[in-house]
Scaffold this active site. Structure first.
Site, short mmCIF file in Angstrom:
data_model
loop_
_atom_site.label_atom_id
_atom_site.label_comp_id
_atom_site.label_asym_id
_atom_site.label_seq_id
_atom_site.Cartn_x
_atom_site.Cartn_y
_atom_site.Cartn_z
N SER A 21 0.84 -1.21 0.02
CA SER A 21 0.01 -0.09 0.07
C SER A 21 1.01 1.18 0.00
CB SER A 21 -1.08 -0.17 1.34
OG SER A 21 -1.74 1.42 1.38
N SER A 23 -0.68 3.99 0.76
CA SER A 23 -1.20 5.21 1.84
C SER A 23 -0.16 5.40 2.74
CB SER A 23 -2.55 4.49 2.22
OG SER A 23 -3.40 4.18 1.24
N LYS A 72 -13.75 -4.33 2.95
CA LYS A 72 -14.55 -3.04 2.70
C LYS A 72 -15.99 -3.24 3.02
CE LYS A 72 -11.82 -0.28 -0.32
NZ LYS A 72 -11.89 0.25 -1.83
N ASP A 108 -14.15 7.16 -2.03
CA ASP A 108 -13.71 6.67 -3.11
C ASP A 108 -14.52 7.49 -4.11
OD1 ASP A 108 -11.45 4.97 -2.58
OD2 ASP A 108 -12.99 3.02 -2.74
N GLY A 134 -17.48 -4.65 -9.90
CA GLY A 134 -16.96 -4.87 -8.72
C GLY A 134 -16.92 -3.91 -7.71
N ALA A 136 -15.04 -1.08 -6.94
CA ALA A 136 -14.83 0.22 -7.35
C ALA A 136 -15.67 0.70 -8.10
CB ALA A 136 -13.43 0.34 -7.99
N LEU A 230 -9.25 3.51 -13.53
CA LEU A 230 -9.05 3.68 -11.97
C LEU A 230 -7.51 3.05 -11.79
CD1 LEU A 230 -12.23 2.40 -10.68
CD2 LEU A 230 -11.89 4.71 -11.64
N GLY A 253 -5.62 6.52 -12.61
CA GLY A 253 -6.25 6.53 -11.17
C GLY A 253 -5.54 7.02 -10.10
#
Ligand code: NAP
Length: 286
Positions: A21, A23, A72, A108, A134, A136, A230, A253
């Protein structure tokens, strides 16, 4: 350098895997720039360990976290408060602690529309086609509905998953704008599509040579179309390379990733966050 002390407050991202990740890089860069006493950590949590992990987070006073695959949707029953957009999408990517327990939302959709808002378009005249049905794709539907797009077509390759996707929106106010399309019928929708979104992993490692659509299919789009992938790495994807060759406006994305992160950090810190610092950290990897 960021100094961690006994008073430093904890944020993080949970998922499996989270090792790759980006992030932590993006959030810690913003935290350092702001000079606030927080740190953002990768927190590997396996699918079966979510309940235990949440108890641990309460015990150690974790302030908030992002969520990636596979939690999620699984997080929903553990939340005392769910924002309307997260309820509509059916998934949460940002959680924070309140006096009553955990609250969650999904950033998102705002992340997805941020780079679109930079374009001069009358969104009420922009029909959308989303490739893939899906997780996203759900945020993209919410984002396009927020923009006011008149028609949102969603194409999927698996009839059962496509039917489940359609059924999940039945009670939504956005249901009348949704059109569900089998992959084999894509060509019929392309000439009327102004915003084409790739919400499949086609083009991502290890499928970097692949594109969800061929040049011949892309040539059916109007010349004013926008192609939005994305996927944030590689930049550009094969899909966007082909779209660029056709002269379409293209968006990758990466900005969605930055903006969904910025929206989450703003919730946790309750203050404006340095988006440019987050973008630079994500793009340069430092
Ligand atoms: P997901 O839930 O697994 O959904 C992927 C969708 O793509 C499914 O509908 C899947 O169909 C379809 N698909 C997969 N391979 C396909 C193929 N060969 N042909 C046609 N359809 C195919 O994944 P997701 O979470 O929605 O993520 C989708 C993409 O968006 C990923 O590349 C992810 O990295 C990206 N993403 C980016 C951001 C960002 O911030 N930029 C945020 C979220 C996601 P089946 O179910 O039949 O396999």
């Amino acid at each position: 350098m960021q100094i961690i002390t006994g008073t430093t407050q904890l944020l993080g991202v949970i998922g499996d895997p989270v090792q790759h990740s980006r992030s932590p890089l993006m959030h810690n860069a913003a935290i350092a720039q702001l000079g606030v006493d927080f740190v953002y950590l990768p927190l590997p949590v396996k699918a079966n360990d979510l309940a235990t992990a949440l108890l641990g987070f309460v015990a150690i006073g974790l302030r908030g976290f992002n969520i990636t695959i596979p939690h999620k949707q699984a997080i929903l029953p553990f939340l005392q408060e769910i924002s309307p957009v997260a309820a509509a999408i059916g998934a949460v990517n940002t959680v924070w602690r309140t006096a009553d327990g955990w609250a969650g939302t999904n950033t998102d959709a705002v992340g997805f529309i941020a780079p679109l808002r930079e374009l001069e378009r009358d969104w009420s005249t922009v029909p959308v086609l989303i490739l893939g049905c899906g997780g996203a794709a759900r945020a993209v539907v919410a984002g396009c509905a927020e923009l006011g797009c008149p028609k949102i077509a969603v194409a999927g390759r698996d009839p059962a998953k496509l039917a489940a996707f359609a059924a999940s929106w039945q009670d939504s106010p956005w249901s009348p704008t949704l059109q569900i399309i089998p992959w084999s019928d894509l060509a019929t929708v392309l000439p009327a599509t102004q915003l084409l979104v790739n919400a499949t992993p086609l083009g991502m490692a290890p499928q970097v040579e692949q594109s969800p659509l061929t040049v011949t299919a892309l040539q059916k789009l109007p010349t004013s179309a926008i192609a939005y992938d994305l996927i944030y790495t590689p930049r550009p994807t094969q899909f966007l390379k082909l779209a660029q060759q056709q002269g379409f406006v293209t968006i990758d994305g990466s900005e969605m990733l930055v903006q969904q992160g910025a929206a989450a950090l703003q919730i946790w810190l309750d203050q404006a966050v340095p988006v440019a610092v987050m973008r630079a950290a994500l793009l340069t990897g430092t």
